[in-house]
Enzyme design. Structure first.
Site, PDB file in Angstrom:
ATOM      1  N   HIS A  54       0.954  -1.144   0.048  1.00 26.07           N
ATOM      2  CA  HIS A  54       0.035  -0.014   0.047  1.00 26.07           C
ATOM      3  C   HIS A  54       0.772   1.132  -0.033  1.00 26.07           C
ATOM      4  O   HIS A  54       0.562   2.448   0.606  1.00 26.07           O
ATOM      5  CB  HIS A  54      -0.931  -0.161   1.127  1.00 26.07           C
ATOM      6  CG  HIS A  54      -2.080  -0.988   1.194  1.00 26.07           C
ATOM      7  ND1 HIS A  54      -3.235  -1.034   0.372  1.00 26.07           N
ATOM      8  CD2 HIS A  54      -2.053  -2.380   1.844  1.00 26.07           C
ATOM      9  CE1 HIS A  54      -3.859  -2.315   0.669  1.00 26.07           C
ATOM     10  NE2 HIS A  54      -3.162  -3.098   1.708  1.00 26.07           N
ATOM     11  N   TYR A 344       1.335  -5.262  11.269  1.00 30.21           N
ATOM     12  CA  TYR A 344       1.076  -3.855  10.862  1.00 30.21           C
ATOM     13  C   TYR A 344       1.981  -2.856  11.988  1.00 30.21           C
ATOM     14  O   TYR A 344       2.885  -2.023  11.275  1.00 30.21           O
ATOM     15  CB  TYR A 344      -0.307  -3.544  10.746  1.00 30.21           C
ATOM     16  CG  TYR A 344      -1.180  -3.595   9.668  1.00 30.21           C
ATOM     17  CD1 TYR A 344      -1.039  -5.085   9.253  1.00 30.21           C
ATOM     18  CD2 TYR A 344      -1.622  -2.691   8.953  1.00 30.21           C
ATOM     19  CE1 TYR A 344      -1.870  -5.267   8.005  1.00 30.21           C
ATOM     20  CE2 TYR A 344      -2.383  -2.928   7.500  1.00 30.21           C
ATOM     21  CZ  TYR A 344      -2.338  -4.370   7.200  1.00 30.21           C
ATOM     22  OH  TYR A 344      -2.883  -4.575   6.128  1.00 30.21           O
TER      23      TYR A 344
END
Length: 473
Positions: A54, A344
């Site tokens: 991303h 994450y």
């Protein structure tokens, strides 16, 4: 030449026509000019590592407003009270390619939302497709690497991706989406976002439900064919970002209707697929026809109002994580979700440093004195039946990563439903897009792809084979 004055990062002033301090002729400028060293060292360090995935993105600010009462299924402060508004920031992104890549490329798109609630920040980390490629988190690095340029030449090599797909059949459901025109939905305003994973909403008495939330774009879908997307990428690599910011400047504020699907833990084992398997979607009534429909219940509306003033500070430094939850929300047993709870925050410590949550973009907007709102003590979570416990144990078994019949059923039903849902042209576009990709791989790999597609549907494999071989010839 008139003397000028400049200010170093320390705040001190330097004068002189060349914005350098006066020199001792016997020494080099680098020996004396601390400001020059400061400028160069700052330049060398001004970029931070890009996101592992991303990397390419755009963002904007908005608010979430509760439009429907859902107090019977949740105890989440942000969702309690029709009319309640919560500020948020949203980041849209491509997934596998680098920061400078074209936004119109065939790729899964991301939509991450950070809600600044009174209980702290609540992150929704979504994709524009309601499932994922894999359910075994140990495959994630290989899956990403297979979609990246060949490490030998740094050139895109479709053989790497098709090799991965043919060896991991659970990918087929999402691959069908990826190669349809869903894969070239380049307009951020018109794309929807899906949590994909199951979460738990817990009530004060300890009872809870499995939930899956998603955001349906009020602008409607905006698909492009592979050829159109390629042309857009050639003309304007930042087309989606430009479209988003220009719409905000015109006062055209994009919005999304937010809905939630709910499953009682006692009902989950009775469903003909495992809702903890992120390679499957929760059926909204489109397909498969013989699998229970799990309807969406409207929660509220998310509306974007303005773009950032400083992209690096406000958007690039954002740190999203599915582990960033609030009172009343818990992660499910989904193995992919459990892995993301670690991955994450770990990636953000590498990219932004260990104190990334103290950056302005990520700070909570709780009460100024640091106190938390009073919350009723939550009862211990109620333990479901042994049947539910046995069902959950499936995700920990050695067979979890092995192919099963639902890995073929879901993509098969998607293929069969496309003419009804989107039209014959949409289905044909999937064939064209696949053929263009498969035509770039060696003959032995092409045969492997055809055999794999035949596990979904013979007519799919035949149509892809025919068109691919025509391109090759």
């Amino acid at each position: 030449m008139a003397s000028e004055v400049s200010v170093a990062s320390s705040g001190s002033e330097h004068s002189g026509a060349q914005k350098c301090p006066f020199q001792d002729p016997g020494l080099s400028s680098m020996d004396q000019d601390s400001r020059l060293r400061d400028i160069l060292s700052r330049f060398n360090r001004e970029k931070i590592p890009e996101r592992a995935v991303h990397a390419r993105g755009a963002g904007a600010y908005g608010e979430f407003e509760v439009t429907h009462d859902v107090s019977d299924i949740c105890d989440i402060d942000m969702l309690l009270g029709v009319g309640k508004k919560t500020p948020c920031v949203v980041r849209f992104s491509t997934t596998t390619l680098e920061r400078g890549s074209a936004e119109s490329v065939r790729d899964v798109k991301g939509m991450a939302i950070k809600h600044f609630t009174q209980d702290g920040n609540w992150d929704w980390v979504c994709l524009n497709i309601p499932m994922f490629f894999i359910r075994d988190p140990s495959k994630f690095p290989d899956m990403v690497h297979a979609q990246r340029p060949d490490p030998t030449t740094n050139v895109a090599n479709p053989s790497r991706w098709w090799e991965f797909v043919c060896n991991n059949h659970e990918t087929l459901h999402m691959v069908m989406f990826q190669f349809s025109d869903f894969g070239t939905m380049f307009d951020y305003r018109s794309m929807s976002g899906y949590a994909a994973h199951a979460y738990k909403w817990v009530m004060p008495d300890g009872s809870w439900k499995y939930v899956h939330w998603f955001l349906a774009s009020d602008q409607g879908p905006n698909f492009e064919t592979g050829h159109q997307a390629k042309q857009i990428g050639a003309d304007d690599a930042e087309s989606a970002t430009r479209d988003l910011y220009q719409s905000l400047e015109r006062g055209e504020y994009p919005s999304w209707t937010v809905k939630v699907q709910v499953v009682d833990p006692e009902d989950a084992p009775k469903l003909p697929f495992n809702i903890l398997d992120v390679t499957k979607h929760w059926n909204l009534g489109n397909y498969p026809p013989d699998i229970d429909v799990i309807p969406g219940r409207t929660l509220g509306k998310l509306t974007l109002k303005k773009g950032p003033q400083d992209y690096f500070e406000e958007i690039e430094q954002l740190a999203f994580s599915p582990s960033r939850l609030v009172h009343g929300v818990e992660a499910s047993e989904d193995p992919m979700l459990q892995a993301r709870l670690f991955a994450y925050p770990d990636a953000q410590k590498h990219r932004l440093g260990p104190n990334n949550l103290d950056l302005p973009a990520n700070r909570t907007k709780k009460l100024a004195d640091g106190s938390r709102p009073e919350k009723a003590e939550m009862a211990p979570q109620k333990v479901p039946s042994q049947e539910h416990a046995d069902w959950v144990s499936q995700v920990k078994s050695s067979s979890w990563s092995e192919p099963n019949e639902t890995d073929y059923k879901f993509p098969r039903e998607f293929w069969k439903a496309l003419p009804r849902l989107r039209g014959e042209a949409f289905q044909n576009s999937l064939v064209v897009n696949m053929a263009k990709s498969v035509s770039q791989v060696p003959a032995d790999m092409r045969q492997k792809v055809y055999s794999t597609l035949a596990l979904i549907a013979d007519d799919l494999a035949d149509r892809v084979r025919t068109m691919t071989e025509e391109i090759v010839e």
